[in-house]
Design a protein around this motif. Structure first.
Motif, PDB file in Angstrom:
ATOM      1  N   THR A 174       0.722  -0.970   0.033  1.00 53.91           N
ATOM      2  CA  THR A 174       0.064   0.018   0.095  1.00 53.91           C
ATOM      3  C   THR A 174       0.768   1.134   0.045  1.00 53.91           C
ATOM      4  O   THR A 174       0.451   2.204  -0.761  1.00 53.91           O
ATOM      5  CB  THR A 174      -0.784   0.077   1.219  1.00 53.91           C
ATOM      6  N   SER A 178       0.890   3.922  -2.820  1.00 58.94           N
ATOM      7  CA  SER A 178       0.690   5.287  -2.383  1.00 58.94           C
ATOM      8  C   SER A 178       1.528   6.314  -3.126  1.00 58.94           C
ATOM      9  O   SER A 178       0.884   7.204  -3.456  1.00 58.94           O
ATOM     10  CB  SER A 178       0.368   5.377  -1.062  1.00 58.94           C
ATOM     11  N   THR A 279      -5.563   8.416  -2.984  1.00 56.89           N
ATOM     12  CA  THR A 279      -4.907   8.494  -2.032  1.00 56.89           C
ATOM     13  C   THR A 279      -5.326   8.669  -0.647  1.00 56.89           C
ATOM     14  O   THR A 279      -4.698   7.965   0.194  1.00 56.89           O
ATOM     15  CB  THR A 279      -3.713   9.919  -2.198  1.00 56.89           C
ATOM     16  N   LEU A 282      -6.159   4.885   0.078  1.00 58.61           N
ATOM     17  CA  LEU A 282      -4.963   4.045   0.300  1.00 58.61           C
ATOM     18  C   LEU A 282      -4.334   4.378   1.855  1.00 58.61           C
ATOM     19  O   LEU A 282      -3.726   3.414   2.434  1.00 58.61           O
ATOM     20  CB  LEU A 282      -4.026   4.064  -0.775  1.00 58.61           C
ATOM     21  N   THR A 286      -3.701   2.158   4.892  1.00 56.06           N
ATOM     22  CA  THR A 286      -2.244   1.876   5.469  1.00 56.06           C
ATOM     23  C   THR A 286      -2.301   2.214   6.789  1.00 56.06           C
ATOM     24  O   THR A 286      -1.582   1.356   7.682  1.00 56.06           O
ATOM     25  CB  THR A 286      -1.553   3.207   4.992  1.00 56.06           C
TER      26      THR A 286
END
Length: 442
Positions: A174, A178, A279, A282, A286
């Motif tokens: 990830t 990202s 973004t 993700l 994360t």
């Protein structure tokens, strides 16, 4: 049944640390490769390898390749668990890691549909199947490397370490993806998505190096020395442990289906249906994964004090109760609430389930079929409920006018199946993994 290894004979000093590192490294690398594919499926492959006039159809085709590899995983599991139960855990782990690495790098170098036409999706499917074969055998070996070296009072902790690889692998994938999504859209689709796949080469070299000096596990060596290795582990497992295989399949359902909803399906759902950008979505995954990574060993250590079943059942019940609140939080279209929902789902609820799963599986199989037994349960359960989860969830959204209610019910159903499956499992916290001759594992 093999003679238990005395606590004094267990390795001490640097070897246990190297064993855990080897177990964790391999698991992390395999899942980095695997989850990377799952995330890119919803962002790239539907556009570059399965282009259609209907974006939902392209997404379904892309997720179908994700599901396809899950169905090949049991075959890889049967193949490599046979080697693991007959020849040894260590050599099997080298084979699976190498196979997975070749396939992942190949995906990173693969030409798109615009370049080579129909060969692009066909080659993608082939490489995905090779990935599935590798991961089918990797998990069982990585888990047993930790569990079969563990002292009985720390088996839960040791068994949770390779489970951290699931979260760490996804975290690495990830984060890498990202960073690439910060590129302009054109550059990301042109070459940016390939970088994480090619980066896995370095991880594979490290994984092979750290496993180089690890010996076979005490349980396997004891079974080999006493002539108790099964001639055909698959047949022996199905003859003597078929109930345990069914238990493991059912127990896997709640660990795998919601996970792929929270980590893979949410990427496309949040970006295409709820208006979140890539973004932010993700980032949520994360942050949730960081919490998961920290909680898994803590939950594993806790299971050495309170048992595996209480943690597993508590997490499963919480998963069912959280299904509707999870989607309600997403519907608020707030990035902080998206992150909060992911932290609760992936971290506080999923972590205790996955932390004890592998140890609980190991404790219900004899050493001479343990690799085959845990692998069959894990991989068949993953094939039925894991790889299909994003596909089923996407299809349910399309069939019910983008309503999340059927998807939430799907999560609840997964929890109910798993609760029924583990009802008869006997708690073995604090016991020797391999009992004295004449005693049977419950």
């Amino acid at each position: 049944m093999s003679q238990p290894t005395p606590a004094a004979a267990l390795p001490s000093g640097a070897l246990p640390r190297r064993v855990l590192l080897a177990s964790l490294a391999g698991s992390t690398i395999e899942w980095f490769d695997y989850f990377l594919y799952g995330t890119v499926s919803g962002l790239v492959f539907n556009k570059l390898f399965f282009p259609t006039h209907d974006p939902t159809v392209g997404l379904l085709l892309s997720y179908a390749t994700l599901a396809l590899a899950f169905f090949i995983r049991p075959f890889g599991g049967v193949l490599f668990s046979h080697i693991g139960d007959r020849i040894g855990r260590k050599q099997t782990l080298v084979l699976t890691l190498s196979l997975m690495g070749v396939a992942t790098v190949g995906i990173g170098l693969l030409p798109t549909y615009d370049m080579i036409g129909i060969w692009a999706p066909l080659l993608l499917i082939l490489l995905r199947l090779i990935q599935g074969l590798g991961i089918g055998g990797e998990w069982g070996g990585a888990l047993l490397l930790a569990v079969e070296y563990a002292p009985k009072e720390k088996r839960g902790l040791f068994g949770s370490v390779p489970q951290m690889g699931v979260a760490l692998g996804m975290l690495l994938g990830t984060v890498a993806l990202s960073l690439m999504t910060l590129l302009p859209e054109e550059q990301f689709l042109s070459w940016g998505w390939r970088v994480p796949f090619l980066f896995s080469t370095l991880l594979i070299v490290f994984g092979l190096w750290v496993r180089q000096e690890i010996d076979e596990t005490p349980s396997f060596k004891a079974a080999r020395e006493q002539g108790e290795l099964a001639e055909v582990p698959l047949l022996e497992t199905l003859r003597t442990h078929w109930r345990e295989v069914l238990i493991a399949i059912g127990a896997k359902v709640v660990e795998t289906a919601p996970f792929y909803i929270f980590s893979t399906f949410v990427v496309s759902y949040a970006t295409t249906q709820l208006g979140f950008d890539r973004t932010s979505t993700l980032l949520a995954v994360t942050v949730g994964t960081v919490f998961t990574t920290l909680l898994i060993p803590a939950m594993g250590a806790l299971s050495d004090r309170v048992g595996r079943k209480p943690l597993y059942i508590g997490g499963t019940v919480a998963m069912a109760l959280f299904a509707f609140p999870y989607f309600w939080l997403l519907q608020q279209q707030s990035v902080p609430l998206l992150i909060l929902a992911t932290i609760i789902g992936l971290g506080f609820i999923w972590a205790p389930i996955t932390a004890v799963l592998g140890t609980m599986f190991s404790e219900i199989f004899r050493s001479n079929v343990r690799y085959t037994g845990i692998t069959l349960g894990y991989q068949i359960g993953a094939a039925l409920a894991g790889g299909t989860a994003p596909l089923v969830a996407t299809a349910l959204l399309k069939a019910y006018d983008n309503s999340y209610v059927p998807v939430a019910i799907y999560i609840i159903l997964a929890a109910v199946i798993s609760l029924i499956s583990v009802a008869g499992v006997r708690e073995r916290q604090g016991e020797q993994l391999d009992p004295l001759p004449g005693k049977q594992v419950g």
